[in-house]
Design an enzyme around this catalytic site. Sequence first.
Site, mmCIF file in Angstrom:
data_model
loop_
_atom_site.group_PDB
_atom_site.id
_atom_site.type_symbol
_atom_site.label_atom_id
_atom_site.label_comp_id
_atom_site.label_asym_id
_atom_site.label_seq_id
_atom_site.Cartn_x
_atom_site.Cartn_y
_atom_site.Cartn_z
ATOM 1 N N GLU A 25 1.469 -1.209 -0.562
ATOM 2 C CA GLU A 25 2.416 -0.322 0.117
ATOM 3 C C GLU A 25 3.766 -0.272 -0.598
ATOM 4 O O GLU A 25 4.330 0.805 -0.798
ATOM 5 C CB GLU A 25 2.587 -0.783 1.574
ATOM 6 C CG GLU A 25 3.504 0.086 2.406
ATOM 7 C CD GLU A 25 2.889 1.427 2.779
ATOM 8 O OE1 GLU A 25 1.974 1.443 3.608
ATOM 9 O OE2 GLU A 25 3.339 2.450 2.240
ATOM 10 N N ASP A 56 5.430 3.087 -2.195
ATOM 11 C CA ASP A 56 6.663 3.632 -1.630
ATOM 12 C C ASP A 56 7.766 3.732 -2.685
ATOM 13 O O ASP A 56 8.560 4.681 -2.675
ATOM 14 C CB ASP A 56 7.134 2.777 -0.448
ATOM 15 C CG ASP A 56 6.149 2.815 0.720
ATOM 16 O OD1 ASP A 56 5.213 3.637 0.679
ATOM 17 O OD2 ASP A 56 6.300 2.012 1.662
ATOM 18 N N SER A 113 1.294 7.041 4.518
ATOM 19 C CA SER A 113 2.176 6.133 3.788
ATOM 20 C C SER A 113 2.658 6.741 2.494
ATOM 21 O O SER A 113 3.739 6.426 2.022
ATOM 22 C CB SER A 113 1.389 4.880 3.379
ATOM 23 O OG SER A 113 1.466 3.907 4.334
#
Length: 575
Positions: free
Chosen positions: A289, A293, A490
Amino acid sequence: MVVPTSLLALSFFSSFAVATSLPFKYSQNLLVHESRDFLPTGVSFIGPAASHTPLKLRIALSQTNPDAIVTALLNVSDPASADYGNHLSKSEVEALVAPSSASVSAVNAWLQEHCLSATAISPAGDWLQLEVNVSKANSLLAADFSTFSLPSSDAKAVRTLSYSIPAALKGHIDLIHPTTAFPEAIKTIGLSKRAIHEPVLPRAAVASSKCGSGTTPACVQSLYNIPTTPATNSSNKLAVTGRFGNNAHYNWLQTFLKKYRPDMKSTTNFTVVGVDDGNNDQDAPSVSEGELDIQYTVGLATNVPVQYVMVGVNWTDDGLNGYLDEINYLLSLEHPPQVLSTSYGYAETSMSYALTDKLCKAYAQLGARGVSVLFASGDNGVGCQDSNTTLFQPTFPSNCPYVTSVGGTAGSGPETAWAGSSGGFSNYYAAPSYQASAVDGYLTAHTSSANYNATVGKYNPVGRGFPDVAAKADDYRVQETSIASIYGTSASTPVFASIVALINDRLSVKGKPPLGFLNPWLYSTGKSAFTDITKGNNSIECNGETAGFEAVEGWDPVTGLGTPDFNKLLKAVGL
Ligand SMILES: *[C@@H]1O[C@H](CO)[C@@H](O)[C@H](O)[C@H]1NC(C)=O
Ligand SMILES: *[C@@H]1O[C@H](CO)[C@@H](O)[C@H](O)[C@H]1NC(C)=O
Ligand SMILES: *[C@@H]1O[C@H](CO)[C@@H](O)[C@H](O)[C@H]1NC(C)=O
Ligand SMILES: *[C@@H]1O[C@H](CO)[C@@H](O)[C@H](O)[C@H]1NC(C)=O
Ligand SMILES: *[C@@H]1O[C@H](CO)[C@@H](O)[C@H](O)[C@H]1NC(C)=O
Ligand SMILES: *[C@@H]1O[C@H](CO)[C@@H](O)[C@H](O)[C@H]1NC(C)=O
Ligand SMILES: *[C@@H]1O[C@H](CO)[C@@H](O)[C@H](O)[C@H]1NC(C)=O
Ligand SMILES: *[C@@H]1O[C@H](CO)[C@@H](O)[C@H](O)[C@H]1NC(C)=O
């Protein structure tokens, strides 16, 4: 003898005092404040918590006028308002949300009776932190703090099924956390990472579609007309939330930029701010993640300063405290970053309305300051509330009417709804006025569709609908030890956040304020800048029944208003 005389005198004095008026004691009349009758699915009782176990309790003080911040937020975020873009200062927001001095002194007097004191943890003083052990907390709150095991992790939580506060403090305290809430994290990475082999495509295929070898910066730049032109204003920032040990590796970002943004300096970096002792440990293994990001903000919002707000890892702690601490950090800044991208969330029903609303109104404070607060809608379609029903499960904070929720699409020619894109209607919040007509339009169209019978009764048709917007969610190429392929809202969220940050950069150099809270603008003048997604659905199987929503013409609870077009956004903001 001196001692007996003085004792006598004392005892005479105190019986005289009692006869006249009993000194007021807060603790003499405790009333149950919050309780729950059963445990959430998958949570089980282990045993009483050891009496010395330390607790960090957060006390939310009541605000004099809890809706004042919402009025102020809409005042500066609705393009139809004379005050559009006239964002509030730090002290203006604090004045709106501060508790009354009567509340502060009543709560302090109560704690003093117990030889305790609390410290303010929010700039406005509306949240206090009280550090106590379990035995003290149990007597203070007539509680029974116990240890529980949580579903789908090794984590344990110390919670109580009920707690009380003095009757005299009703109206002064909204809630105490963590007590009765068992927040359940929602999935925001659709498929676990897998190593991929770059497909060897024929030259012609690569040339015809920038998305021919997976979702890369070039692919989303071409889909949404995102410019490669560097931003110029270093005061215009983009913050990215880091949670649960999702570190972002500097060297992988560099490799990513070399491969996918050869036009950028590969040394383009991001900064890290630690909240709750969070750090960006470079020796920790990748959990995807964080890499995703950071690579899809630094690698898309060309030259916008990216700040990774890393909230400390503490699996034994409650995830919501991390959200609160991050908000309070941002609110404490005189100039917070103008965009916040977060790819984490919770199941709506795992939190009480009171707790949800405290956090939701804290996001409203950031919005009133001019921050665009963006959250991933989730990766579990319409969701499934629990193992006994076929009710849909909305997500937090996407259910909050004062944040912007980002759903997902798939494919590229043209995009359709990504099957995992979470969306639906909040059971806690009514549809806010800015989206009432969009949601009505959807519900009217939806009732004639074949899928309607399967969904009726499973959601709240007058609730806040989400997501608000969408962006591509499939097959993102992310640099880890090797290139991984990642799916989920996400990924959609940092992409959308990067677009907002680039628009803000252009606005700022023209002397205009940042976009701030987006929704009232999105659903009015902004919607012309979106490509409507009209195919696909977010159906899932829930206890033997398959149902979900369909992407249709206009807003829908799968892809919102659709996907952004940078050039049209520039037009819509008057640039
Ligand atoms: C709990 O804290 C209180 C002070 O608030 C202290 O008097 C007591 O000894 C502590 N109990 C345990 C078991 O640590
Ligand atoms: C909107 O903002 C203006 C000035 O910033 C203020 O005078 C007015 O009272 C505000 N309205 C509301 C309803 O908050
Ligand atoms: C990025 O910043 C980190 C932390 O300051 C530093 O360790 C790293 O070397 C930097 N990367 C580059 C390419 O400058
Ligand atoms: C996490 O929280 C627990 C309970 O409050 C505490 O004992 C522990 O030291 C914390 N760990 C870290 C790494 O902060
Ligand atoms: C689901 O049903 C089981 C068996 O009837 C019951 O024990 C459990 O408490 C129920 N769970 C919820 C969340 O309602
Ligand atoms: C639900 O299904 C029944 C039977 O197929 C049909 O008669 C009815 O019109 C449907 N209702 C809606 C609202 O579509
Ligand atoms: C840069 O942005 C800041 C804050 O958004 C603004 O106050 C400032 O005027 C801008 N500076 C330039 C040179 O555009
Ligand atoms: C939903 O989409 C899937 C493909 O993602 C498709 O197989 C299914 O038939 C669709 N369901 C409805 C009700 O349209």
